[in-house]
Design a protein around this motif. Structure first.
Motif, PDB file in Angstrom:
ATOM      1  N   SER A   1      51.910 -62.596 -27.337  1.00 41.22           N
ATOM      2  CA  SER A   1      50.851 -62.540 -26.326  1.00 41.22           C
ATOM      3  C   SER A   1      49.497 -62.243 -26.964  1.00 41.22           C
ATOM      4  O   SER A   1      48.459 -62.788 -26.545  1.00 41.22           O
ATOM      5  CB  SER A   1      51.166 -61.464 -25.281  1.00 41.22           C
ATOM      6  N   ASP A   2      49.502 -61.380 -27.984  1.00 41.10           N
ATOM      7  CA  ASP A   2      48.260 -61.101 -28.715  1.00 41.10           C
ATOM      8  C   ASP A   2      47.744 -62.370 -29.394  1.00 41.10           C
ATOM      9  O   ASP A   2      46.542 -62.640 -29.405  1.00 41.10           O
ATOM     10  CB  ASP A   2      48.487 -60.006 -29.762  1.00 41.10           C
ATOM     11  N   LEU A   3      48.674 -63.137 -29.973  1.00 41.85           N
ATOM     12  CA  LEU A   3      48.306 -64.401 -30.620  1.00 41.85           C
ATOM     13  C   LEU A   3      47.672 -65.352 -29.608  1.00 41.85           C
ATOM     14  O   LEU A   3      46.596 -65.916 -29.842  1.00 41.85           O
ATOM     15  CB  LEU A   3      49.554 -65.026 -31.244  1.00 41.85           C
ATOM     16  N   LYS A   4      48.321 -65.524 -28.466  1.00 39.25           N
ATOM     17  CA  LYS A   4      47.825 -66.457 -27.452  1.00 39.25           C
ATOM     18  C   LYS A   4      46.459 -66.019 -26.920  1.00 39.25           C
ATOM     19  O   LYS A   4      45.548 -66.840 -26.757  1.00 39.25           O
ATOM     20  CB  LYS A   4      48.826 -66.573 -26.304  1.00 39.25           C
ATOM     21  N   GLY A   5      46.320 -64.735 -26.664  1.00 43.20           N
ATOM     22  CA  GLY A   5      45.035 -64.242 -26.144  1.00 43.20           C
ATOM     23  C   GLY A   5      43.902 -64.415 -27.138  1.00 43.20           C
ATOM     24  O   GLY A   5      42.785 -64.805 -26.769  1.00 43.20           O
ATOM     25  N   THR A   6      44.194 -64.133 -28.405  1.00 40.46           N
ATOM     26  CA  THR A   6      43.168 -64.261 -29.451  1.00 40.46           C
ATOM     27  C   THR A   6      42.699 -65.710 -29.588  1.00 40.46           C
ATOM     28  O   THR A   6      41.493 -65.996 -29.618  1.00 40.46           O
ATOM     29  CB  THR A   6      43.715 -63.766 -30.797  1.00 40.46           C
ATOM     30  N   LEU A   7      43.667 -66.634 -29.691  1.00 37.21           N
ATOM     31  CA  LEU A   7      43.309 -68.033 -29.897  1.00 37.21           C
ATOM     32  C   LEU A   7      42.686 -68.650 -28.648  1.00 37.21           C
ATOM     33  O   LEU A   7      41.842 -69.549 -28.743  1.00 37.21           O
ATOM     34  CB  LEU A   7      44.532 -68.827 -30.342  1.00 37.21           C
ATOM     35  N   ALA A   8      43.078 -68.203 -27.474  1.00 38.56           N
ATOM     36  CA  ALA A   8      42.451 -68.697 -26.241  1.00 38.56           C
ATOM     37  C   ALA A   8      40.979 -68.288 -26.193  1.00 38.56           C
ATOM     38  O   ALA A   8      40.103 -69.075 -25.824  1.00 38.56           O
ATOM     39  CB  ALA A   8      43.197 -68.157 -25.021  1.00 38.56           C
ATOM     40  N   GLU A   9      40.706 -67.041 -26.600  1.00 32.75           N
ATOM     41  CA  GLU A   9      39.321 -66.573 -26.632  1.00 32.75           C
ATOM     42  C   GLU A   9      38.514 -67.336 -27.685  1.00 32.75           C
ATOM     43  O   GLU A   9      37.356 -67.703 -27.463  1.00 32.75           O
ATOM     44  CB  GLU A   9      39.290 -65.070 -26.936  1.00 32.75           C
ATOM     45  N   PHE A  10      39.140 -67.586 -28.836  1.00 30.01           N
ATOM     46  CA  PHE A  10      38.498 -68.379 -29.893  1.00 30.01           C
ATOM     47  C   PHE A  10      38.117 -69.764 -29.366  1.00 30.01           C
ATOM     48  O   PHE A  10      36.998 -70.251 -29.595  1.00 30.01           O
ATOM     49  CB  PHE A  10      39.439 -68.483 -31.093  1.00 30.01           C
ATOM     50  N   ALA A  11      39.034 -70.419 -28.672  1.00 28.16           N
ATOM     51  CA  ALA A  11      38.781 -71.759 -28.143  1.00 28.16           C
ATOM     52  C   ALA A  11      37.637 -71.750 -27.133  1.00 28.16           C
ATOM     53  O   ALA A  11      36.788 -72.651 -27.118  1.00 28.16           O
ATOM     54  CB  ALA A  11      40.049 -72.325 -27.511  1.00 28.16           C
ATOM     55  N   ARG A  12      37.595 -70.738 -26.284  1.00 26.40           N
ATOM     56  CA  ARG A  12      36.520 -70.673 -25.290  1.00 26.40           C
ATOM     57  C   ARG A  12      35.158 -70.460 -25.948  1.00 26.40           C
ATOM     58  O   ARG A  12      34.153 -71.039 -25.532  1.00 26.40           O
ATOM     59  CB  ARG A  12      36.812 -69.556 -24.277  1.00 26.40           C
ATOM     60  N   GLU A  13      35.140 -69.622 -26.972  1.00 27.55           N
ATOM     61  CA  GLU A  13      33.881 -69.372 -27.676  1.00 27.55           C
ATOM     62  C   GLU A  13      33.400 -70.617 -28.411  1.00 27.55           C
ATOM     63  O   GLU A  13      32.202 -70.891 -28.495  1.00 27.55           O
ATOM     64  CB  GLU A  13      34.064 -68.222 -28.675  1.00 27.55           C
TER      65      GLU A  13
END
Length: 344
Positions: free
Chosen positions: A228-240
């Motif tokens: 879940s930490d992985l998914k949240g981190t990469l989702a935020e990266f993609a949005r930025e």
């Protein structure tokens, strides 16, 4: 020596000096006159040295005559020098005419390459999330490039068709993951890092492949890290990176150094996920690979897998640049065509 003879001599020196000054046509010739008349061994200095032979009552008059001659010669020299400098300046102005109505020449100022712009953007995003940027050697040991990443001897990834070997133990790195292995070996936990850099693979040059390109690998190691930490981190990266409305999708995959592993897609930022030519009608664009760090990788790097967990991901820098700037051929990034690079 009488006052009369000295006066005659001074008049002769003055007349000769004035003649030479008037006939001089260069500043260096004026300087020669100054030295020959007024210098330490000049004619006027010689007259002054002969003052000892002048009667005491005549010395003041003789001294006055010498000073008057000196002053007149110096004035003539200064006037001639000023005249020559003005003539030389006027000549230069005439020869070096500047037409102020002509359009100015624009300075050809360099700027950052699309790869550099994309890299700085990625680094900004992850540094903002508390990550450290770490670099490592491009010529790497097989041990770090393969063995410590759970890629044993005779693994297909070590085939000579895929990898540039220096010798049996040294290769040109095929990914920047060896930097992660080196950092984990140091045992300074927790770890939050990205490792950007040039990598090498034995690929044919085409629109999407090159034997030399760039990757950005990320690693997080700490207690209680989950997928879940992985998914949240990469989702935020993609949005930025691609915009606040960007969505992410994870598909199961296999990587030797992560378990479980996944590939991440982002919603097409061109059509908003509706489907277009850019995303080939699917509405999604593959962007990177990721997964939870394999326990065996932890063991080989001296980290207890029962106490620590972590995730890793890797993205191609050129892929980000191609997507972000809608470039359809990777070769354009390396051809150094100024007409292309000026657009960025």
């Amino acid at each position: 020596m009488s006052e009369v003879s000295i006066k005659e001599k001074l008049q002769a020196i003055l007349a000769d000096a004035c003649s030479k000054i008037d006939n001089s046509d260069a500043l260096d010739k004026l300087n020669e006159v100054r030295v020959s008349v007024l210098g330490k061994k000049g004619e006027l200095t010689t007259v002054l040295k002969g003052m000892k032979d002048v009667a005491p009552e005549d010395r003041p008059k003789v001294g006055q005559m010498v000073n008057e001659a000196r002053s007149e010669i110096e004035a003539r020299l200064d006037a001639a020098k000023k005249r020559m400098e003005e003539e030389e300046r006027a000549k230069k102005l005439q020869e070096e005419v500047i037409d102020v109505t002509l359009p100015a020449r624009k300075a050809n100022v360099g700027h950052r390459h699309p790869n550099t712009i994309a890299l700085e953007e990625v680094e900004r995003i992850f540094v903002g999330m508390g990550y450290e940027v770490v670099e490592g050697p491009e010529v790497e040991y097989d041990l770090y490039n393969f063995e410590k990443l759970n890629i044993p001897k005779n693994h297909p990834a070590k085939d000579e068709q895929d990898t540039f070997y220096i010798n049996n133990e040294i290769v040109l790195r095929t990914q920047t993951s060896p930097v992660q292995a080196r950092v984990m070996e140091q045992g300074k936990l927790p770890i939050r890092m990205i490792a950007p850099g040039r990598v090498f693979r034995s690929d044919e040059v085409d629109a999407t492949h090159s034997p030399s390109f760039h990757q950005i690998e990320g690693l997080v190691v700490d207690k209680h890290i989950t997928f879940s930490d992985l998914k949240g981190t990469l989702a935020e990266f993609a949005r930025e990176l691609f915009g606040p409305d960007t969505k992410t999708k994870f598909r199961p995959h296999h990587f030797p150094f992560t378990e479980p592993s996944a590939e991440m897609d982002v919603s097409c930022f061109k059509c908003g996920g509706k489907g277009c030519r850019f995303c080939k009608g699917s509405g999604w664009i593959e962007i990177l690979g990721c997964g939870m760090v394999h326990p065996h990788v932890f063991e080989m790097c001296g980290i207890d897998p029962d106490e620590y967990t972590g995730f890793a991901f890797g993205v191609g820098l050129e892929r980000i640049a191609l997507l972000k700037y809608e470039i359809d051929d990777m070769r354009l990034l390396y051809e150094n065509d100024d007409r292309f690079l000026r657009q960025f």
